[in-house]
Design a protein around this motif. Structure first.
Motif, short mmCIF file in Angstrom:
data_model
loop_
_atom_site.label_atom_id
_atom_site.label_comp_id
_atom_site.label_asym_id
_atom_site.label_seq_id
_atom_site.Cartn_x
_atom_site.Cartn_y
_atom_site.Cartn_z
N GLU A 83 22.80 13.31 -58.30
CA GLU A 83 22.97 14.28 -57.23
C GLU A 83 21.64 14.80 -56.71
O GLU A 83 21.47 15.03 -55.51
CB GLU A 83 23.82 15.47 -57.72
N GLU A 84 20.66 14.95 -57.62
CA GLU A 84 19.38 15.51 -57.18
C GLU A 84 18.66 14.58 -56.21
O GLU A 84 17.96 15.03 -55.32
CB GLU A 84 18.47 15.82 -58.37
N HIS A 85 18.84 13.27 -56.38
CA HIS A 85 18.21 12.33 -55.45
C HIS A 85 18.79 12.50 -54.06
O HIS A 85 18.07 12.53 -53.06
CB HIS A 85 18.44 10.89 -55.92
N ALA A 86 20.11 12.60 -54.00
CA ALA A 86 20.76 12.75 -52.70
C ALA A 86 20.41 14.09 -52.07
O ALA A 86 20.05 14.18 -50.90
CB ALA A 86 22.27 12.63 -52.87
N LEU A 87 20.48 15.15 -52.85
CA LEU A 87 20.26 16.49 -52.33
C LEU A 87 18.80 16.73 -51.96
O LEU A 87 18.52 17.51 -51.06
CB LEU A 87 20.70 17.54 -53.37
N LYS A 88 17.89 16.06 -52.62
CA LYS A 88 16.47 16.24 -52.33
C LYS A 88 15.98 15.23 -51.29
O LYS A 88 15.99 15.48 -50.10
CB LYS A 88 15.66 16.11 -53.63
N ALA A 89 15.57 14.07 -51.76
CA ALA A 89 14.92 13.10 -50.86
C ALA A 89 15.82 12.63 -49.72
O ALA A 89 15.40 12.63 -48.57
CB ALA A 89 14.45 11.90 -51.67
N LEU A 90 17.04 12.28 -50.04
CA LEU A 90 17.86 11.64 -49.03
C LEU A 90 18.38 12.61 -47.98
O LEU A 90 18.32 12.36 -46.78
CB LEU A 90 19.02 10.90 -49.70
N VAL A 95 18.62 10.62 -44.19
CA VAL A 95 18.99 9.22 -44.38
C VAL A 95 20.39 9.19 -44.97
O VAL A 95 20.73 9.99 -45.81
CB VAL A 95 18.01 8.53 -45.36
N ASP A 96 21.21 8.23 -44.52
CA ASP A 96 22.56 8.12 -45.05
C ASP A 96 22.53 7.75 -46.53
O ASP A 96 21.69 6.96 -46.96
CB ASP A 96 23.34 7.07 -44.27
N TYR A 97 23.45 8.29 -47.30
CA TYR A 97 23.50 7.97 -48.72
C TYR A 97 24.94 8.04 -49.22
O TYR A 97 25.81 8.67 -48.61
CB TYR A 97 22.63 8.94 -49.53
N LEU A 98 25.18 7.39 -50.35
CA LEU A 98 26.47 7.40 -51.02
C LEU A 98 26.25 7.72 -52.48
O LEU A 98 25.34 7.17 -53.12
CB LEU A 98 27.16 6.04 -50.90
N LEU A 99 27.07 8.60 -53.02
CA LEU A 99 27.00 8.90 -54.45
C LEU A 99 27.94 7.97 -55.21
O LEU A 99 29.02 7.64 -54.74
CB LEU A 99 27.40 10.35 -54.72
N LYS A 100 27.50 7.52 -56.37
CA LYS A 100 28.34 6.69 -57.22
C LYS A 100 29.30 7.58 -58.02
O LYS A 100 28.91 8.67 -58.45
CB LYS A 100 27.48 5.89 -58.20
N PRO A 101 30.53 7.14 -58.25
CA PRO A 101 31.16 5.93 -57.71
C PRO A 101 31.43 6.09 -56.21
O PRO A 101 31.80 7.17 -55.76
CB PRO A 101 32.45 5.81 -58.51
N VAL A 109 32.28 6.86 -43.28
CA VAL A 109 31.46 7.83 -42.53
C VAL A 109 30.01 7.37 -42.47
O VAL A 109 29.36 7.45 -41.42
CB VAL A 109 31.55 9.23 -43.18
N ALA A 110 29.48 6.87 -43.59
CA ALA A 110 28.09 6.41 -43.63
C ALA A 110 27.87 5.24 -42.68
O ALA A 110 26.85 5.17 -41.99
CB ALA A 110 27.72 6.01 -45.06
N LEU A 111 28.82 4.33 -42.62
CA LEU A 111 28.70 3.18 -41.73
C LEU A 111 28.75 3.60 -40.26
O LEU A 111 28.06 3.04 -39.41
CB LEU A 111 29.81 2.17 -42.02
N GLN A 112 29.56 4.60 -39.97
CA GLN A 112 29.62 5.13 -38.60
C GLN A 112 28.28 5.77 -38.22
O GLN A 112 27.78 5.58 -37.11
CB GLN A 112 30.75 6.15 -38.47
N LYS A 113 27.70 6.52 -39.15
CA LYS A 113 26.42 7.17 -38.89
C LYS A 113 25.31 6.16 -38.68
O LYS A 113 24.49 6.27 -37.77
CB LYS A 113 26.05 8.10 -40.06
N VAL A 114 25.27 5.16 -39.56
CA VAL A 114 24.18 4.20 -39.50
C VAL A 114 24.24 3.36 -38.23
O VAL A 114 23.21 2.90 -37.72
CB VAL A 114 24.18 3.30 -40.76
N SER A 115 25.44 3.19 -37.68
CA SER A 115 25.57 2.42 -36.44
C SER A 115 24.98 3.17 -35.25
O SER A 115 24.67 2.57 -34.22
CB SER A 115 27.05 2.11 -36.17
N GLN A 116 24.81 4.48 -35.40
CA GLN A 116 24.29 5.30 -34.31
C GLN A 116 22.79 5.54 -34.43
O GLN A 116 22.18 6.18 -33.57
CB GLN A 116 25.02 6.65 -34.29
#
Length: 245
Positions: A83-90, A95-101, A109-116
């Motif tokens: 979570e800290e990676h997503a909340l901090k750097a990403l 930048v779009d990101y996905l948390l595992k799992p 949603v991420a794919l829609q964002k990245v297409s724009q």
């Protein structure tokens, strides 16, 4: 959209492939890589339009991969278990990101964002995220049961792992337990000048008072840490190098 999956865990790669088949987005997975070295070769040769990029890989980080590719002519969706990676750097870098799992709705949603996002804009965002990532080396955020705990790695004496849990012992006599193995923190802690003298321990080199040749580390706090026979030679080399011996 031709996509490359750069992720060190096979089950995550398989899961992501399956999710992509279930959503109504034209994404063709052209390959999978588990390391920085392999990902650089494949990306430069195949020139994907999109890369699903894990932060921690077998031989480095996702940002190491981005630095080594010929041209950043692809879009990036980061994947991370932390979570800290997503909340901090990403998040700071937009930048779009996905948390595992990976969740299928978040993937859509991420794919829609990245297409724009345009390639020049993506380059700028990745640079911002990279800068934040590099400046956060002295901090670690632990996901506890009911909160996120910020740890100053300069104050972290050692970590102890046991049965899938890791306990973080700090110089202020505080300790924190997380339900993750020590292996999941090893790359990050090694970069912060920690050593792993035993399968169950990682130690902050600056808190070591002395090392007994019998295989015992004495910390300045009085705590004794065992050094396993298998890791003894490597630990001693790291310890002596740290002390300029």
């Amino acid at each position: 959209m031709r996509a490359l999956i750069v992720e060190d865990k096979p089950y995550i790669r398989k899961s992501l492939r399956n999710l992509l088949k279930l959503i109504e987005v034209d994404v063709e997975v052209i390959g999978e890589c588990e390391s920085v070295k392999k990902a650089v070769i494949v990306a430069n040769a195949c020139k994907p339009a999109l890369i699903f990029l894990d932060i921690n890989l077998t031989d480095g980080s996702g940002f190491d991969f981005l630095e080594q590719t010929d041209n950043l002519t692809f879009k990036v969706i980061f994947i991370t278990a932390y979570e800290e990676h997503a909340l901090k750097a990403l998040k700071i870098g937009a930048v779009d990101y996905l948390l595992k799992p990976v969740d299928i709705d978040e993937l859509q949603v991420a794919l829609q964002k990245v297409s724009q996002v345009s390639i020049p804009e993506q380059k700028q965002q990745v640079q911002v995220a990279k800068q934040v990532w590099n400046n956060e080396d002295s901090k670690l955020i632990l996901s506890l049961h009911d909160s996120f705990q910020v740890i100053d790695l300069n104050e972290l004496e050692y970590c102890e792992s046991d049965k899938g849990y890791t306990t973080f012992y700090c110089a202020n006599n505080k300790k924190y337990v997380v339900s993750k193995t020590l292996k999941e923190f090893e790359i990050r802690l090694t970069k912060a000048k920690f050593a792993r003298p035993h399968q169950s321990y990682m130690v902050n080199l600056k808190f070591i008072d002395k090392y007994d040749k019998s295989g015992i580390i004495h910390l300045k706090s009085g705590k004794k840490i065992p050094v396993s026979f298998r890791k003894k030679e490597h630990f001693l080399a790291v310890f002596l190098k740290w002390n300029n011996v």
